[in-house]
Design an enzyme around this catalytic site. Structure first.
Site: not given
Length: 281
Positions: A164, A177
């Site tokens: 990501s 995350y």
């Protein structure tokens, strides 16, 4: 005559996709199936993967859905055994399982702006943090342990992880995350090095901001208008828009293709509409 480098024909290849019940990976499942692959769609949500498999088969493609918990080795081994019977050994593994959890997310971006009743950094639930790390990191590591055996034995194969943009620059609020995706980028490089002599390549894509079921409430109000956070994202993205799930597919195909990316391993490829390139001025 020169041979064209990008081959989008995956005929005969067995592609295993975890997290295949999600928006992003459903698109990958359908794309690989359309490109001729035999696709095994894995997800804890059995209904979702059975549905996407039926949609593929209705188009004449080869796909089966399997209920799998990527955090349980027994579940993965059972799926592996069934996939071997149904399709044969894995050629391409896409580790799409992952995600965030509200209990591992702060309500405020900056602690000095916290209001009474908000969940701050000091209120983060460690069970939630642990879940996010396990789902993203172990949920990638364990499938590699199971399915890369097929590749190592045949000295060929491709592993694609999902990192990501959070791995490059951590976003506010989503502490666990961001850290977990940074770990995925590191794991990708580790695996690329570890398997370098076996013919296995390991790469990752780092999607920018996409609208998914997991982040929809962070990006849009109930009436569909953008949140303040959403506007911040768009103002920091040169293309001034979110990335569409279908826009990942070209990079996915490139990195998984043994001809087009034969010397590419250990790469984390941003697909972010320019977010990482923009300094804000």
């Amino acid at each position: 005559m020169i041979e064209l480098p990008l081959n989008i024909d995956f005929s005969g290849k067995v592609v295993v996709v975890t997290g295949a019940g999600g928006v992003l990976c459903q698109a990958m499942v359908k794309a690989f199936a359309k490109a001729g692959a035999k696709v095994a769609a894995l997800d804890l949500n059995e209904e979702a993967v059975k549905t996407v498999a039926e949609e593929c088969k209705a188009q004449g493609y080869i796909c089966e859905g399997y209920k799998v918990n990527v955090l349980e080795m027994e579940s993965l081994e059972a799926a592996h055994a069934q996939i071997l019977k149904d399709f044969g050994p894995c050629d391409i593994l896409v580790n799409g399982a992952g995600g965030n959890h509200p209990s591992a997310t702060t309500d405020n971006e900056y602690h000095h702006e916290a209001k009474e009743g908000q969940k701050t950094f000091f209120d983060l639930d460690m069970d939630g943090v642990d879940f996010v790390f396990k789902l993203n990191f172990q949920g990638t590591l364990l499938p590699v342990q199971v399915f890369a055996k097929d590749m190592a034995e045949r000295k060929k194969g491709s592993i694609l992880n999902i990192s990501s943009m959070n791995a490059y620059i951590p976003l506010t609020k989503i502490l666990a995350y961001s850290g977990a995706k940074a770990a995925i980028s590191n794991l990708t490089q580790w695996l690329a090095t570890h398997f370098a002599g076996t013919g296995i390549r390991c790469n990752a894509i780092a999607p920018g901001f996409l609208v998914s079921n997991q982040n929809r409430t962070l990006l849009f109000q109930e009436d569909g208008t953008p949140t303040a956070r959403s506007n911040k994202i768009l103002n920091s993205t040169p293309m001034r828009r979110f990335v569409e799930s279908e826009e990942l597919l070209g990079s996915v195909f490139f990195l998984c293709d043994d001809k087009a990316a034969s010397a590419v391993t250990g790469v984390i490829l941003p697909i972010d509409a320019g977010f990482a390139a923009y300094s804000g001025v």
